[in-house]
Design a protein around this motif. Sequence first.
Motif, PDB file in Angstrom:
ATOM      1  N   HIS A 245     -16.295  34.731  -6.239  1.00 31.78           N
ATOM      2  CA  HIS A 245     -15.850  34.461  -7.611  1.00 31.78           C
ATOM      3  C   HIS A 245     -14.522  33.696  -7.600  1.00 31.78           C
ATOM      4  O   HIS A 245     -14.322  32.829  -6.790  1.00 31.78           O
ATOM      5  CB  HIS A 245     -15.782  35.768  -8.399  1.00 31.78           C
TER       6      HIS A 245
ATOM      7  N   ASP B 163     -13.833  33.083 -13.207  1.00 35.48           N
ATOM      8  CA  ASP B 163     -14.784  34.192 -13.038  1.00 35.48           C
ATOM      9  C   ASP B 163     -14.178  35.321 -12.210  1.00 35.48           C
ATOM     10  O   ASP B 163     -13.990  35.173 -11.002  1.00 35.48           O
ATOM     11  CB  ASP B 163     -16.049  33.665 -12.358  1.00 35.48           C
TER      12      ASP B 163
ATOM     13  N   THR C 170      -8.561  28.215  -6.665  1.00 36.76           N
ATOM     14  CA  THR C 170      -9.236  26.923  -6.588  1.00 36.76           C
ATOM     15  C   THR C 170     -10.189  26.933  -5.387  1.00 36.76           C
ATOM     16  O   THR C 170     -10.115  27.819  -4.541  1.00 36.76           O
ATOM     17  CB  THR C 170      -8.237  25.764  -6.399  1.00 36.76           C
ATOM     18  N   CYS C 171     -11.028  25.942  -5.324  1.00 37.27           N
ATOM     19  CA  CYS C 171     -11.882  25.761  -4.151  1.00 37.27           C
ATOM     20  C   CYS C 171     -11.236  24.660  -3.311  1.00 37.27           C
ATOM     21  O   CYS C 171     -11.469  23.475  -3.534  1.00 37.27           O
ATOM     22  CB  CYS C 171     -13.300  25.376  -4.577  1.00 37.27           C
TER      23      CYS C 171
ATOM     24  N   ILE D 165     -12.359  25.546 -10.025  1.00 41.84           N
ATOM     25  CA  ILE D 165     -13.639  26.240  -9.868  1.00 41.84           C
ATOM     26  C   ILE D 165     -14.402  26.204 -11.197  1.00 41.84           C
ATOM     27  O   ILE D 165     -13.869  26.632 -12.222  1.00 41.84           O
ATOM     28  CB  ILE D 165     -13.415  27.697  -9.423  1.00 41.84           C
ATOM     29  N   PRO D 166     -15.633  25.691 -11.211  1.00 44.11           N
ATOM     30  CA  PRO D 166     -16.406  25.643 -12.454  1.00 44.11           C
ATOM     31  C   PRO D 166     -16.803  27.037 -12.933  1.00 44.11           C
ATOM     32  O   PRO D 166     -16.951  27.962 -12.131  1.00 44.11           O
ATOM     33  CB  PRO D 166     -17.662  24.838 -12.063  1.00 44.11           C
TER      34      PRO D 166
ATOM     35  N   GLN E 215     -22.273  29.133 -12.918  1.00 47.10           N
ATOM     36  CA  GLN E 215     -22.489  29.835 -11.655  1.00 47.10           C
ATOM     37  C   GLN E 215     -23.059  28.941 -10.562  1.00 47.10           C
ATOM     38  O   GLN E 215     -22.570  28.936  -9.432  1.00 47.10           O
ATOM     39  CB  GLN E 215     -23.411  31.033 -11.861  1.00 47.10           C
TER      40      GLN E 215
ATOM     41  N   GLN F  85     -22.997  25.652 -10.302  1.00 44.46           N
ATOM     42  CA  GLN F  85     -22.001  24.649  -9.914  1.00 44.46           C
ATOM     43  C   GLN F  85     -20.907  25.274  -9.048  1.00 44.46           C
ATOM     44  O   GLN F  85     -20.440  24.663  -8.087  1.00 44.46           O
ATOM     45  CB  GLN F  85     -21.384  24.024 -11.160  1.00 44.46           C
ATOM     46  N   ARG F  86     -20.527  26.500  -9.404  1.00 46.02           N
ATOM     47  CA  ARG F  86     -19.487  27.193  -8.648  1.00 46.02           C
ATOM     48  C   ARG F  86     -19.934  27.453  -7.215  1.00 46.02           C
ATOM     49  O   ARG F  86     -19.198  27.204  -6.255  1.00 46.02           O
ATOM     50  CB  ARG F  86     -19.141  28.510  -9.341  1.00 46.02           C
TER      51      ARG F  86
ATOM     52  N   GLN G  93     -20.362  24.194  -5.217  1.00 44.27           N
ATOM     53  CA  GLN G  93     -19.069  23.611  -4.851  1.00 44.27           C
ATOM     54  C   GLN G  93     -18.578  24.164  -3.517  1.00 44.27           C
ATOM     55  O   GLN G  93     -18.175  23.417  -2.619  1.00 44.27           O
ATOM     56  CB  GLN G  93     -18.038  23.899  -5.942  1.00 44.27           C
ATOM     57  N   ARG G  94     -18.626  25.495  -3.365  1.00 46.62           N
ATOM     58  CA  ARG G  94     -18.126  26.069  -2.112  1.00 46.62           C
ATOM     59  C   ARG G  94     -19.049  25.774  -0.940  1.00 46.62           C
ATOM     60  O   ARG G  94     -18.586  25.597   0.202  1.00 46.62           O
ATOM     61  CB  ARG G  94     -17.839  27.560  -2.279  1.00 46.62           C
TER      62      ARG G  94
END
Length: 362
Positions: free
Chosen positions: A149, A153, A213-214, A219-220, A223, A225-226, A229-230
């Motif tokens: 998270h 989030d 942040t990522c 961080i979007p 879910q 997209q989040r 991203q990682r």
Amino acid sequence: MKNKLYILLFISFLFLAGSVQAQQKATPKAGEGISTFLLRHNRSPKKYYDDFVELNKQKLGKNNVLKMGVTYVIPPVKRSSGTSAKPAPAKKTARKEVSTEDTVTKSRTSGAKKIGTTINEPLFGKKLSSVKVSSNRLAGACFYVVSGHGGPDPGAIGWVGKHELHEDEYAYDIALRLARNLMQEGAEVHIIIQDAKDGIRDDAYLSNSKRETCMGDPIPLNQVQRLQQRCNKINALYQKDRKNYTYCRAIFIHVDSRSKGKQTDVFFYHSNKKAESKRLANNMKNTFESKYGKHQPNRGFAGTVSGRNLYVLSHTTPASVFVELGNIQNTFDQRRLVMDSNRQALAKWLMEGFLRDYKGKK
């Protein structure tokens, strides 16, 4: 005399014009952060992130966010001959650096760090930012440490009296402790989810924020997209790391949420499609089992290992393991989180789980 002056001015103009012309510039694509922007232009975020920020600090948004339609200067390629432009001076918030040039070179070529080398990682906080390599047991290994998270989030939320326990804060603290332990053993470590302020904390009740942040990118909230991203961050780093390290693994650290009366031990998920992921999860579980047998022999350990088609497990290229540290609603499991000594023990045992798996791989 005037002619000489004109000639000097003309030469200076040509020199400046040539420098400006050679300077590479570009605009970001939608959704790009600094790390992905640099990777697209063949620059390692680890090596060029701070130079980029220094060159473009007047154009960046809050928390170093890239702005659409803005042209940014791409840091010049650093050459060993010393012909490239002098890099910007390091700031206190610089990403981790090794103390000597010789060890930096060795790290990039063979994946090994000398015992006694000191690494500076500001993410650990002022008191713990200096990390001394005390062992080479994980030399040649590379890890991607991801706390669940973060940003908008908070993940699961539990309560102890008036205190809110947010999953992302406790998972992040344990992730930092794990990363530091791995570095001490000589490993290369990428901390994927980052908070520039928190560092490793010894408080029982960790303050909540949305700063994470990522690796510098926002961080979007969405879910998928989040999670993507990682995974993208890990996969991009892995494409380069696999050339220098014989063993690359990712870990996703979470805290579960179940009914308040349900006490759980730490349990592990692995990818159903990767044998190395399953072996890693079993080695983690076996490590925890042996630790409980030593420190709490009358209690036993009921943690489990199972295959799951979780998004991050199936979309991450290197073998990975997904860890649930306990039930954030349960009074007994909460002690595992709020006591800093327990958080440190969890991090140490996770490191030893990696060590067991690494030894078996060799």
